[in-house]
Design an enzyme around this catalytic site. Structure first.
Site: not given
Ligand code: BDR
Ligand code: CA
Length: 308
Positions: A238
């Protein structure tokens, strides 16, 4: 070519770690600070993890500061086990030889943005940025660009409607999207196209440097979570999408949109309504839509293998 000066606002987080290590390895980016925020783990852990990553990258020149410990509307959420108990896959770390800056993270953001043109990369909940905009409104016009990982059109990852970074602090996200800074948003619809597989983890583990070894070990906990949650061990990158956008702006297909954040809603609090209508093609908000994973993976390997 001039390097892009950036501040990473973050809640490390295993995918934050990959994003940060990519950024610190790149000669295209001048990372001046990491500002920590509560999210994946409480602030004391995310700030410690930010210090650990800067120490791992041997970059003591990078400022690390702790920002907001609570979302604008306090929650009982104290972190899950998606990223391990400590947020970085529960490895053993030495005490990092990088100290926290004495300023609050929001003040570090203000000071550095006023100092020189700066891009802010926000890969955690948006609390620090909302407080920045509320407390120091004159700073908003000085931000060169704001690249955010968050939101989803199709499906959330905390609830059916909401993605984690927005769900954790919807009021902050609402404030941030109401401001006129140029935003590029990397939602789940995009980030699920970018992932590392077991071959990538093995390649990192055996590339012959500490960064590769630790990254692979951090990602192992994340792979276990992905297996339970999505049925396979591909680890979704992500937060790395926000850095990838700065490294290669052509790599991610984007379109102009208008984003509204749901702060109410019995079942939809934290949802992002991303209006993709043609009439918004010139909007100051862009959303990432498509990315080629093989090219992205090769950039990850090229950057992380450059550490000595
Ligand atoms: C986001 O949520 C967090 O757990 C990850 O680091 C990322 O920024 C993804 O939904
Ligand atoms: Ca994150």
């Amino acid at each position: 070519m001039a390097r892009t000066r950036i501040i990473i606002d973050t809640d490390p987080g295993v995918d934050d770690a990959v994003a940060i290590l990519m950024a610190l390895a790149s000669d295209q980016l001048d990372v001046v600070a990491l500002t920590a925020v509560a999210g994946n783990s409480p602030l004391e852990d995310t700030a410690l993890n930010a210090r650990r990553l800067v120490a791992l990258a041997k970059r003591p020149d990078v400022i690390v500061a702790a920002g907001c410990a609570e979302p604008l509307t306090p929650t009982n959420y104290v972190g899950g086990d998606v990223h391990g108990q400590d947020g970085l896959g529960d490895l053993v770390w030495d005490e990092p030889d990088v100290q926290l800056d004495s300023r609050h993270g929001v003040d570090v953001l203000r000071d550095l943005i006023l100092e020189a043109p700066t891009t802010v990369v926000a890969i955690g909940p948006l609390t620090n940025l909302a407080v920045l905009a509320q407390r120091y409104p004159e700073v908003v016009a000085k931000v060169e660009r704001l690249v955010i990982m968050g939101g989803a059109s199709f499906h959330g990852n905390v609830t059916a409607a909401a993605e984690f970074n927005i769900w954790f602090d919807p009021e902050a996200a609402d404030e941030v999207f109401k401001q006129p800074w140029p935003i590029t948003l990397m939602p789940l619809d995009l980030t699920h196209q970018a992932f590392l597989n077991d071959e990538d983890l093995e390649r990192l583990r055996t590339q012959g440097n500490e960064v590769g070894m630790r990254t692979a070990n951090m990602l192992e906990a994340y792979a276990v979570f992905h297996q339970q949650w999505y049925g396979n061990r591909n680890v979704i990158m992500h937060d790395a999408m926000a850095i990838y956008e700065l490294l290669n702006p052509q790599a991610i297909v984007k379109q102009g949109v208008v984003v509204q954040v749901e702060t109410q809603g019995q079942h939809s609090r934290g949802a992002t309504l991303i209006d993709r209508g043609m009439q918004h093609s010139q909007s100051h908000v862009l959303v990432g839509c498509e990315v080629d994973n093989d090219t992205f993976r090769s950039v990850v390997h090229q950057l992380l293998s450059s550490y000595r």
